[in-house]
Scaffold this motif. Structure first.
Motif, mmCIF file in Angstrom:
data_model
loop_
_atom_site.group_PDB
_atom_site.id
_atom_site.type_symbol
_atom_site.label_atom_id
_atom_site.label_comp_id
_atom_site.label_asym_id
_atom_site.label_seq_id
_atom_site.Cartn_x
_atom_site.Cartn_y
_atom_site.Cartn_z
ATOM 1 N N ALA A 1 -3.179 2.395 -3.515
ATOM 2 C CA ALA A 1 -3.158 3.793 -3.055
ATOM 3 C C ALA A 1 -4.431 4.394 -3.652
ATOM 4 O O ALA A 1 -5.199 3.670 -4.308
ATOM 5 N N ARG A 2 -4.657 5.695 -3.438
ATOM 6 C CA ARG A 2 -5.891 6.270 -3.991
ATOM 7 C C ARG A 2 -5.744 6.664 -5.466
ATOM 8 O O ARG A 2 -6.675 6.528 -6.239
ATOM 9 N N ARG A 3 -4.568 7.156 -5.856
ATOM 10 C CA ARG A 3 -4.441 7.722 -7.212
ATOM 11 C C ARG A 3 -4.253 6.626 -8.266
ATOM 12 O O ARG A 3 -3.146 6.214 -8.579
ATOM 13 N N LYS A 4 -5.421 6.217 -8.821
ATOM 14 C CA LYS A 4 -5.480 5.091 -9.761
ATOM 15 C C LYS A 4 -4.568 5.308 -10.976
ATOM 16 O O LYS A 4 -3.915 4.390 -11.449
ATOM 17 N N SER B 1 6.670 2.480 9.643
ATOM 18 C CA SER B 1 6.507 3.463 10.705
ATOM 19 C C SER B 1 7.491 4.597 10.418
ATOM 20 O O SER B 1 7.640 4.994 9.252
ATOM 21 N N SER B 2 8.195 5.098 11.421
ATOM 22 C CA SER B 2 9.149 6.192 11.174
ATOM 23 C C SER B 2 10.008 6.428 12.403
ATOM 24 O O SER B 2 9.574 6.163 13.533
ATOM 25 N N ILE B 3 11.189 6.989 12.169
ATOM 26 C CA ILE B 3 12.019 7.435 13.299
ATOM 27 C C ILE B 3 11.296 8.534 14.079
ATOM 28 O O ILE B 3 11.600 8.768 15.235
ATOM 29 N N PRO C 1 -6.540 -0.066 -6.652
ATOM 30 C CA PRO C 1 -6.713 1.204 -5.933
ATOM 31 C C PRO C 1 -7.587 1.068 -4.685
ATOM 32 O O PRO C 1 -8.533 0.260 -4.668
ATOM 33 N N LEU C 2 -7.266 1.837 -3.665
ATOM 34 C CA LEU C 2 -8.091 1.885 -2.455
ATOM 35 C C LEU C 2 -7.729 3.104 -1.621
ATOM 36 O O LEU C 2 -6.670 3.697 -1.796
ATOM 37 N N ASP C 3 -8.659 3.453 -0.726
ATOM 38 C CA ASP C 3 -8.400 4.478 0.282
ATOM 39 C C ASP C 3 -8.345 3.741 1.625
ATOM 40 O O ASP C 3 -9.311 3.053 1.988
ATOM 41 N N THR D 1 0.866 -1.193 0.000
ATOM 42 C CA THR D 1 0.000 0.000 0.000
ATOM 43 C C THR D 1 0.899 1.239 0.000
ATOM 44 O O THR D 1 2.083 1.166 0.330
ATOM 45 N N GLY D 2 0.307 2.380 -0.358
ATOM 46 C CA GLY D 2 1.117 3.610 -0.453
ATOM 47 C C GLY D 2 2.094 3.517 -1.603
ATOM 48 O O GLY D 2 3.199 4.066 -1.555
ATOM 49 N N ALA D 3 1.672 2.813 -2.664
ATOM 50 C CA ALA D 3 2.617 2.494 -3.746
ATOM 51 C C ALA D 3 2.517 3.438 -4.943
ATOM 52 O O ALA D 3 3.154 3.193 -5.961
ATOM 53 N N SER D 4 1.731 4.515 -4.828
ATOM 54 C CA SER D 4 1.607 5.412 -5.989
ATOM 55 C C SER D 4 2.777 6.382 -6.096
ATOM 56 O O SER D 4 2.973 7.002 -7.134
ATOM 57 N N SER D 5 3.549 6.547 -5.019
ATOM 58 C CA SER D 5 4.705 7.457 -5.077
ATOM 59 C C SER D 5 5.719 7.084 -4.002
ATOM 60 O O SER D 5 5.479 6.203 -3.172
ATOM 61 N N GLY D 6 6.848 7.782 -4.025
ATOM 62 C CA GLY D 6 7.841 7.707 -2.955
ATOM 63 C C GLY D 6 8.365 6.312 -2.651
ATOM 64 O O GLY D 6 8.693 5.525 -3.549
ATOM 65 N N ILE D 7 8.417 5.994 -1.361
ATOM 66 C CA ILE D 7 9.034 4.748 -0.904
ATOM 67 C C ILE D 7 8.264 3.527 -1.429
ATOM 68 O O ILE D 7 8.854 2.582 -1.956
ATOM 69 N N GLY D 8 6.923 3.539 -1.289
ATOM 70 C CA GLY D 8 6.104 2.400 -1.717
ATOM 71 C C GLY D 8 6.293 2.105 -3.197
ATOM 72 O O GLY D 8 6.421 0.931 -3.596
HETATM 73 N N1 LIG Z 1 9.986 10.033 3.220
HETATM 74 C C1 LIG Z 1 10.477 9.883 4.458
HETATM 75 O O1 LIG Z 1 11.498 10.491 4.819
HETATM 76 C C2 LIG Z 1 9.806 8.971 5.427
HETATM 77 C C3 LIG Z 1 10.442 8.752 6.640
HETATM 78 C C4 LIG Z 1 9.845 7.903 7.556
HETATM 79 C C5 LIG Z 1 8.647 7.279 7.252
HETATM 80 N N2 LIG Z 1 8.038 7.529 6.062
HETATM 81 C C6 LIG Z 1 6.788 6.822 5.796
HETATM 82 O O2 LIG Z 1 6.908 6.141 4.573
HETATM 83 C C7 LIG Z 1 5.622 5.962 3.993
HETATM 84 C C8 LIG Z 1 5.650 6.403 2.559
HETATM 85 O O3 LIG Z 1 5.886 7.806 2.535
HETATM 86 P P1 LIG Z 1 6.672 8.532 1.355
HETATM 87 O O4 LIG Z 1 7.739 9.323 1.960
HETATM 88 O O5 LIG Z 1 6.978 7.581 0.280
HETATM 89 O O6 LIG Z 1 5.578 9.602 0.896
HETATM 90 P P2 LIG Z 1 4.602 9.684 -0.350
HETATM 91 O O7 LIG Z 1 5.383 9.619 -1.617
HETATM 92 O O8 LIG Z 1 3.738 10.866 -0.093
HETATM 93 O O9 LIG Z 1 3.746 8.335 -0.232
HETATM 94 C C9 LIG Z 1 2.632 8.202 0.586
HETATM 95 C C10 LIG Z 1 1.775 7.124 -0.018
HETATM 96 O O10 LIG Z 1 0.638 6.901 0.835
HETATM 97 C C11 LIG Z 1 -0.526 6.907 0.034
HETATM 98 N N3 LIG Z 1 -1.696 7.345 0.798
HETATM 99 C C12 LIG Z 1 -1.854 8.512 1.482
HETATM 100 N N4 LIG Z 1 -3.085 8.567 1.999
HETATM 101 C C13 LIG Z 1 -3.728 7.417 1.631
HETATM 102 C C14 LIG Z 1 -5.023 6.898 1.839
HETATM 103 N N5 LIG Z 1 -5.947 7.570 2.544
HETATM 104 N N6 LIG Z 1 -5.318 5.689 1.308
HETATM 105 C C15 LIG Z 1 -4.405 4.988 0.587
HETATM 106 N N7 LIG Z 1 -3.166 5.424 0.367
HETATM 107 C C16 LIG Z 1 -2.832 6.636 0.873
HETATM 108 C C17 LIG Z 1 -0.213 7.869 -1.110
HETATM 109 O O11 LIG Z 1 -0.989 7.578 -2.249
HETATM 110 P P3 LIG Z 1 -2.313 8.333 -2.726
HETATM 111 O O12 LIG Z 1 -2.133 9.788 -2.434
HETATM 112 O O13 LIG Z 1 -2.362 8.003 -4.182
HETATM 113 O O14 LIG Z 1 -3.420 7.705 -1.966
HETATM 114 C C18 LIG Z 1 1.238 7.503 -1.387
HETATM 115 O O15 LIG Z 1 1.293 6.389 -2.245
HETATM 116 C C19 LIG Z 1 4.656 6.765 4.868
HETATM 117 O O16 LIG Z 1 4.022 5.898 5.793
HETATM 118 C C20 LIG Z 1 5.585 7.715 5.617
HETATM 119 O O17 LIG Z 1 5.041 8.122 6.843
HETATM 120 C C21 LIG Z 1 8.587 8.352 5.136
#
Ligand SMILES: NC(=O)c1ccc[n+]([C@@H]2O[C@H](COP(=O)([O-])OP(=O)(O)OC[C@H]3O[C@@H](n4cnc5c(N)ncnc54)[C@H](OP(=O)(O)O)[C@@H]3O)[C@@H](O)[C@H]2O)c1
Length: 250
Positions: free
Chosen positions: A36-39, A135-137, A55-57, A11-18
């Motif tokens: 993730a939400r953004r299909k 989770s996170s630091i 896709p899901l919320d 999950t959370g796979a539409s951007s960033g780490i996922g």
């Molecule tokens: N980047 C960092 O430095 C860092 C550090 C520690 C932990 N984290 C954690 O790592 C994870 C990924 O974060 P990221 O940094 O990769 O940021 P990101 O690119 O903003 O990714 C966040 C992801 O969560 C999804 N998301 C948000 N709200 C959602 C919802 N209601 N339902 C389903 N999906 C949802 C977003 O997709 P949609 O908007 O398409 O739904 C997106 O795919 C998060 O849990 C974040 O707290 C990040």
């Protein structure tokens, strides 16, 4: 597609780490379900033949349950679930805004709990498999300007520690991922210099090794930052609060 192909739901796979983790697992030959939400972003990623979009919320329990059913119908099995969805708005964190904090808790904490609940019976019956929670630091200890995000991650870490014992009895591994600063749309909103900032691809590499090759409960990186924060975590309040106050004023 081979019978023995391993399968992961992210999950959370539409951007960033996922997204980076999904690409890494697909490259390594795994079959990957992404949510993730953004299909439109998921569909783009699903151009890769090993990746399928669901896709899901995470604030919608019915959607989570339906998506999990659909994944099982299509994949037949799952080896790992990586719950990486999360939200963070630094500007909202500077003051106590109960509605905004509730929203952060709904997405970061309760949304993940609903995902774990959806897969619980499946893994307990299977008596193997792995649930990993990002989770996170920021959840290690209270930090300035983190009135919603930090508490949501602290709750997630504590929840994961708790369910670790329950799932272990069924042969199911539970782990957490505690990334330091990774350059993603989430951290692009930060206005302060982020020490040891790394790329999503670096995070994906560490997460892949942690999930597939190692067995530890916590996958944390980069060590230069996480080990320092782990040291701060064990300090008595008096010293911890003094040091963090000094560090943020620099
Ligand atoms: N980047 C960092 O430095 C860092 C550090 C520690 C932990 N984290 C954690 O790592 C994870 C990924 O974060 P990221 O940094 O990769 O940021 P990101 O690119 O903003 O990714 C966040 C992801 O969560 C999804 N998301 C948000 N709200 C959602 C919802 N209601 N339902 C389903 N999906 C949802 C977003 O997709 P949609 O908007 O398409 O739904 C997106 O795919 C998060 O849990 C974040 O707290 C990040």
């Amino acid at each position: 597609m081979s019978e023995n192909q391993k399968k992961i739901w992210i999950t959370g796979a539409s951007s960033g780490i996922g997204k980076a983790v999904a690409e890494k697992f697909a490259k390594e030959g795994w079959r990957v379900a992404i949510s993730a939400r953004r299909k439109e972003l998921l569909d783009e990623l699903a151009g890769n033949q090993n990746i399928t979009s669901f896709p899901l919320d995470v604030t919608n329990r019915d959607q989570i349950n339906n998506v999990f059913k659909n994944i099982l119908n299509e994949f037949g099995d799952l080896d790992i679930c990586l719950f990486s969805s999360g939200t963070y708005e630094p500007k909202d964190e500077q003051n106590i805004d109960p509605d905004k904090i509730k929203n952060v808790m709904n997405v970061n904490f309760l949304g993940v709990i609903d995902c774990v609940k959806a897969v619980e019976d499946f893994f307990k019956k299977k008596k193997s498999g792995h649930i990993s929670i990002v989770s996170s630091i920021a959840g290690y200890r209270g930090l300035p300007n983190s009135s919603g995000y930090g508490p949501s991650k602290a709750a997630l870490t504590n929840f994961s520690e708790s369910i670790y014992f329950d799932f272990k009895k069924f042969g199911v591994r539970v782990s957490i991922v505690s990334p330091g600063f990774i350059k993603t749309p989430l951290t692009d909103k930060n206005e302060f210099p982020m020490p040891f900032l790394k790329t999503p691809e670096y995070a994906a590499e560490k997460i892949f090794i942690g999930l597939v090759k190692n067995k530890s409960f916590e996958i944390h990186f980069p060590k230069g930052l996480t080990l320092f924060l782990k040291f701060l975590r064990i300090l008595p309040y008096k010293i911890y609060l003094f040091l963090v106050d000094k560090l943020v004023k620099r």
